[in-house]
Scaffold this active site. Structure first.
Site, PDB file in Angstrom:
ATOM      1  N   SER A  92      -0.165   3.621  -4.511  1.00 29.67           N
ATOM      2  CA  SER A  92       0.991   3.700  -5.409  1.00 29.67           C
ATOM      3  C   SER A  92       1.207   5.016  -6.125  1.00 29.67           C
ATOM      4  CB  SER A  92       0.931   2.593  -6.446  1.00 29.67           C
ATOM      5  OG  SER A  92       1.376   1.402  -5.857  1.00 29.67           O
ATOM      6  N   LYS A 148       3.308   5.564 -16.520  1.00 30.72           N
ATOM      7  CA  LYS A 148       3.738   4.341 -15.837  1.00 30.72           C
ATOM      8  C   LYS A 148       3.673   3.174 -16.829  1.00 30.72           C
ATOM      9  CE  LYS A 148       2.637   1.801 -11.537  1.00 30.72           C
ATOM     10  NZ  LYS A 148       1.814   1.846 -10.317  1.00 30.72           N
ATOM     11  N   SER A 202       4.106   1.773  -5.849  1.00 31.49           N
ATOM     12  CA  SER A 202       4.778   1.184  -6.979  1.00 31.49           C
ATOM     13  C   SER A 202       5.129   2.163  -8.092  1.00 31.49           C
ATOM     14  CB  SER A 202       3.918   0.055  -7.554  1.00 31.49           C
ATOM     15  OG  SER A 202       2.703   0.565  -8.063  1.00 31.49           O
TER      16      SER A 202
HETATM   17  N1  GLN Z   1       1.949  -1.217  -1.835  1.00 31.76           N
HETATM   18  C1  GLN Z   1       0.647  -1.663  -2.213  1.00 31.76           C
HETATM   19  C2  GLN Z   1       0.700  -3.052  -2.781  1.00 31.76           C
HETATM   20  O1  GLN Z   1       1.784  -3.532  -2.967  1.00 31.76           O
HETATM   21  C3  GLN Z   1       0.014  -0.705  -3.183  1.00 31.76           C
HETATM   22  C4  GLN Z   1       0.385  -0.927  -4.585  1.00 31.76           C
HETATM   23  C5  GLN Z   1      -0.386  -0.094  -5.567  1.00 31.76           C
HETATM   24  O2  GLN Z   1      -1.091   0.840  -5.188  1.00 31.76           O
HETATM   25  N2  GLN Z   1      -0.292  -0.490  -6.831  1.00 31.76           N
HETATM   26  O3  GLN Z   1      -0.296  -3.663  -3.029  1.00 31.76           O
END
Ligand code: GLN
Length: 476
Positions: A171, A72, A147
């Site tokens: 994510s 990532k 994400s």
């Molecule tokens: N959707 C969640 C957020 O926007 C989780 C994001 C993540 O785990 N990086 O905070």
């Protein structure tokens, strides 16, 4: 998948260089999936060459040597672009490697490139990325999730044999669920966060996305371990898989908002476990209703502090025309951060400000303690693991245009795990209209391998029916 590649390499049926080139060619053909932000062919081919040299000398290979993968784009790679999919970090090249990349590089793992993601890992669809959403290989007009959308899209499309993502509120697990993959969010402290660009440090954990549970265990064991450069890293004492039949908890609160297809797949999965002799234990989780507000208050508060470093002086480019220092800082932050990142910084600054600290941040911290005691104490005290949907629905359509709050609601099943520091795994368990459904297994701290073992059991029982092998396996 990883075991097959390893066997082909060590059996000299295939060279690491050939394999790497075939992945790079496929990535080029499949640009439509939009799963990579930048590619690293020189780095990949250099590792592959080292592996081929070892093979020529008949030296043994470690499990991940020569196996192509993706990182990532919020995981630091010295000398290689790391942008968090943000205009703020356009052109940023870290001076050091993240712990996980050090570990994998030392194994001659083949880094194909940096995967697409929501900007600074804030989002659930990958649509806040500066290059737009990664596509879901199962149905290309649907999101791969977020994400870590690029990390999941790459593995489901076989443009990487495995990938690493980060999981602050789901994510890794949510995109794994949307793409029919196995996604592990390890116990907090099991994998060093050194070199992971911070979103919300008390919740962030690096995780693994693979095609199946066995691969997930192989990659996890390569990246888990103590690192003194991350002060939340712990010396792991992982529990061994259980020899007796599992006691699987089910809390109706997790199913309340689930779509009928997801609910059906979860009930089928429970039946399959029951058939193998597992005991299903009904439990209740009344505090689940507070999980989302607690998560979003804590995550935004920590983000507002962590992202303070992007001011055009320490990190990020400077604004072209500005008056005094404050003006320069606010100009560059307004110009370079996307709308969602700005919204979270504002929310976080608000809940930390002196007049509101007790009403929001402190209350959220108190509720975090209560949620932890209910989930990690009461619930997991009465069963070995909890089974829930990973997400209440299957993947959303690209451009569905949900409001921020509607998007946050999709995180309801995943965020408690980050609030409590527990390990959790998303496991493919069904399909609806050609889109995968995932179930989530949540365990007590350091029981990561018990979750992986339970997932492997499910795969065996269902003959791998829900695993993603879109193009039939190893890329040649
Ligand atoms: N959707 C969640 C957020 O926007 C989780 C994001 C993540 O785990 N990086 O905070």
């Amino acid at each position: 998948m990883i075991g097959t590649i390893h066997a082909l390499l060590t059996g000299k049926k295939l060279s690491a260089t050939e394999l790497t080139r075939s992945y790079l060619d496929a990535i080029d053909r499949e640009r439509e999936l939009n799963c990579y932000i930048s590619l690293t062919p020189e780095v990949a081919l250099k590792s592959a060459e080292a592996v081929d040299l070892k093979l020529a000398r008949s030296e043994p290979l470690q499990a991940l040597e020569g196996v192509p993968f993706a990182l990532k784009d919020n995981i630091s790679t010295s000398g290689l672009l790391t942008t968090c999919a943000s205009n703020m970090l356009e052109g940023y090249i870290p001076a050091y490697d993240a712990f996980v990349w050090e570990r994998l590089k030392a194994q001659n793992a083949v880094l194909l490139g940096k995967a697409n993601m929501d900007e600074f890992a804030m989002g659930s669809t990958c649509e806040t990325s500066r290059i737009g959403a990664a596509r879901n290989p199962h149905r290309r007009d649907y999101v791969a999730g977020g994400s870590s959308g690029g990390s999941a899209s790459a593995v489901a499309g076989n443009l990487a044999a495995y990938s690493l993502g980060s999981d602050t509120g789901g994510s890794v697990r949510q995109p794994a669920s949307f793409c029919g993959l196995t996604g592990l969010k390890p116990t907090y402290g099991a994998v060093s966060r050194y070199g992971l660009i911070a979103y919300a440090s008390s919740l962030d954990q690096i995780g693994v996305i693979t095609q199946n549970a066995e691969d997930c265990g192989t990659v996890f064991s390569a990246i888990a371990g103590f690192d003194e450069r991350d002060m939340t890293s712990k010396k792991a004492a992982f529990a061994a898989p259980l020899e007796r039949p599992l006691r699987i908890g089910i809390a109706h609160e997790f199913l309340d908002g689930a779509s009928p297809d997801v609910e059906k797949a979860i009930n089928e999965a429970l039946k399959i476990y029951e058939k193998t002799g597992c005991e299903i234990v009904p439990v209740t989780f009344p505090l689940l209703k507070y999980a989302l507000p607690v998560y979003y208050i804590l995550a935004c508060a920590e983000a507002s502090s962590n992202l303070g470093r992007y001011d055009g002086l320490r990190y990020g480019p400077s604004a072209e025309h500005y008056g005094d220092l404050d003006d320069g800082i606010s100009k560059i932050r307004s110009e370079r951060f996307g709308a969602e990142v700005q919204r979270r910084i504002l929310l976080g600054t608000y809940v930390l400000s002196s007049g509101y600290f007790d009403a929001y941040y402190k209350k959220a911290q108190n509720l975090k303690a209560a949620i932890t005691s209910q989930l990690a104490g009461d619930i997991l005290g009465s069963c070995d693991m909890l089974l829930t949907p990973t997400v209440p629905t299957t993947a959303l359509k690209i451009g569905a245009g949900l409001s921020p709050v509607e998007t946050y609601l999709t995180d309801i099943c995943t965020v408690t795990v980050n609030i409590t520091g527990l390990p959790a795994l998303s496991v493919p368990c069904g399909f609806s209209n050609g889109l995968p459904i995932g179930m989530q297994l949540i365990g007590s701290p350091w029981r990561d391998y018990q979750l992986l073992d339970a997932a492997a059991k499910f795969e065996r029982e269902t003959d791998g029916a829900f695993l993603t092998r879109l193009d039939g396996g190893v890329r040649l």
